[in-house]
Write an enzyme that holds these catalytic residues in place. Structure first.
Site, short mmCIF file in Angstrom:
data_model
loop_
_atom_site.label_atom_id
_atom_site.label_comp_id
_atom_site.label_asym_id
_atom_site.label_seq_id
_atom_site.Cartn_x
_atom_site.Cartn_y
_atom_site.Cartn_z
N SER A 73 -23.04 19.52 -25.59
CA SER A 73 -22.32 20.55 -24.82
C SER A 73 -22.30 20.19 -23.32
O SER A 73 -21.83 19.11 -22.95
CB SER A 73 -22.98 21.90 -25.07
OG SER A 73 -22.20 22.94 -24.50
N HIS A 96 -17.84 19.76 -27.54
CA HIS A 96 -17.14 20.84 -28.23
C HIS A 96 -16.38 21.69 -27.21
O HIS A 96 -16.45 21.48 -26.00
CB HIS A 96 -18.13 21.71 -29.01
CG HIS A 96 -19.04 22.54 -28.15
ND1 HIS A 96 -19.42 23.83 -28.43
CD2 HIS A 96 -19.64 22.24 -26.96
CE1 HIS A 96 -20.21 24.29 -27.49
NE2 HIS A 96 -20.38 23.33 -26.59
#
Length: 392
Positions: A73, A96
């Site tokens: 992330s 993501h």
């Protein structure tokens, strides 16, 4: 100087010792010296990650980022800031879509959607600048929640090197190992190919593996082409090319063990004098064209010299040795054939394998419920993008 951005029980990217303010204080203390940033984090604030990325990019000294266990992330954004990005062979990298926890009416939620799309465009640009991939490919990987191993990240261009904790091997050492242990006949051929004025000391593991493969193929090729055999009264001699004075002779088919110093007689009646693995003298012995077994006894004359009798005996011994070698091969083939013929119908039936699976069987049902691979983008677009990027 080393900066560790490791998650704690309370802190992640954007808080505590993983915040942009903390990183700035560490960079100020470094005062332009080279910095190594070690990362092990599940992520956190995308905005703080962009701030840390910006700080590291503007830092005047050299910055190397190390993905020690996980850069997921927001932490993956920080990792992209390194002038060189090194990833542990056991680590993972995950990217993501950005997320936000919000509530409110439709208009407020729509504003959040617009904001998230803008944030994703900025994150995608960071990944694109590092990897060199196009926007469609990067956004496909982001939308699919992509987990990458070190090899996959390297192939896609997200990292520059993999740390595998193995002793460094350079190409020159590898080539030297092969050429030093190869027989002289191989060394001459290989040296013509490899001994050129070029730099071969690059620590490139992929190039080393390719070099190893090429050398193996070269060695196997020459073994098939140049290895010839001559059966004598003292066993089989292996050599390259035709037998001649000065040629090298070996005991084994790999041409590694020189032949024992001795005098050998071939099945054709030739005598070889071998010294220190090299043929010093080659003497041809005339042989009557007619088969000895069918020749009448009147044709045989007693030799004048005892040495000629000895030569004749050695010749016969060599021929018997050759015949015995052929008989052993034939016997082994016959035994194998007999073994196959003696198998029962049930044994032969059990050898037949079938990969057909009826519908509704336990195997097919289990196959349908198997989990997807760990690194498996969902959308067709992402799957094509990954295949194109890694060249598979």
């Amino acid at each position: 100087m080393k900066i560790y951005l490791y998650d704690t029980e309370t802190d992640c990217i954007g808080s505590g010792s993983l915040s942009s303010a903390y990183v700035k204080s560490q960079l100020d203390a470094a005062a332009g010296a080279d910095v190594a940033v070690h990362i092990s984090s599940v992520g956190g604030s995308a905005f703080d990650a962009i701030a840390i990325y910006d700080l590291l990019k503007k830092y005047p000294g050299n910055v190397t980022t190390h993905i020690d266990a996980l850069a997921a992330s927001a932490a993956s954004v920080v990792a992209m800031a390194g002038g060189k990005i090194v990833m542990s062979k056991y680590a993972l990298l995950m990217i993501h879509k950005p997320m936000v926890g919000s509530g409110g009416n439709a208009d407020e939620l729509l504003k959040d959607v617009q904001m998230l799309n803008v944030v994703q465009s900025r994150l995608a640009q960071i990944y694109m600048d590092k990897s060199g991939l196009d926007g469609v490919t990067v956004n496909s990987l982001i939308n699919s929640v992509t987990w990458m191993t070190a090899d996959q990240a390297l192939n896609l261009g997200f990292v520059d090197a993999i740390e595998d904790y193995c002793e460094t091997i350079i190409n020159s050492a590898l080539i030297k190992k092969y050429t030093d242990t190869a027989p002289a006949v191989y060394q001459r051929c290989i040296n013509k190919i490899l001994t050129q004025k070029t730099t071969m000391n690059t620590d490139n593991r992929e190039l080393i593996e390719r070099t190893t493969s090429v050398l193996d193929k070269i060695m196997n090729f020459f073994k098939r082409v140049v290895n010839k055999q001559t059966i004598t009264d003292k066993g089989t001699l292996h050599h390259s090319g035709e037998l001649s004075e000065g040629a090298e002779a070996y005991q084994d088919e790999d041409l590694t063990t020189p032949a024992v110093t001795d005098t050998y007689t071939t099945a054709d009646g030739e005598q070889l004098t071998v010294k220190q693995g090299r043929i010093e003298k080659l003497t041809s012995v005339a042989v009557d064209d007619e088969d000895e077994e069918s020749a009448p006894a009147a044709k045989f004359k007693l030799p004048v010299k005892p040495g000629e009798v000895q030569n004749r005996l050695q010749e016969v011994k060599a021929r018997l040795h050759a015949q015995n070698a052929l008989l052993k091969e034939a016997k082994a083939a016959l035994e194998e054939a007999q073994s196959r013929l003696s198998k029962t119908r049930e044994e032969v039936k059990n050898e037949i394998k079938s990969d057909f699976t009826p519908e509704g069987s336990k195997r097919s049902s289990k196959a349908k419920t198997e989990t997807q691979p760990f690194f498996a983008p969902q959308s067709p677009l992402a799957q094509k993008a990954v295949k194109r990027a890694v060249g598979k």
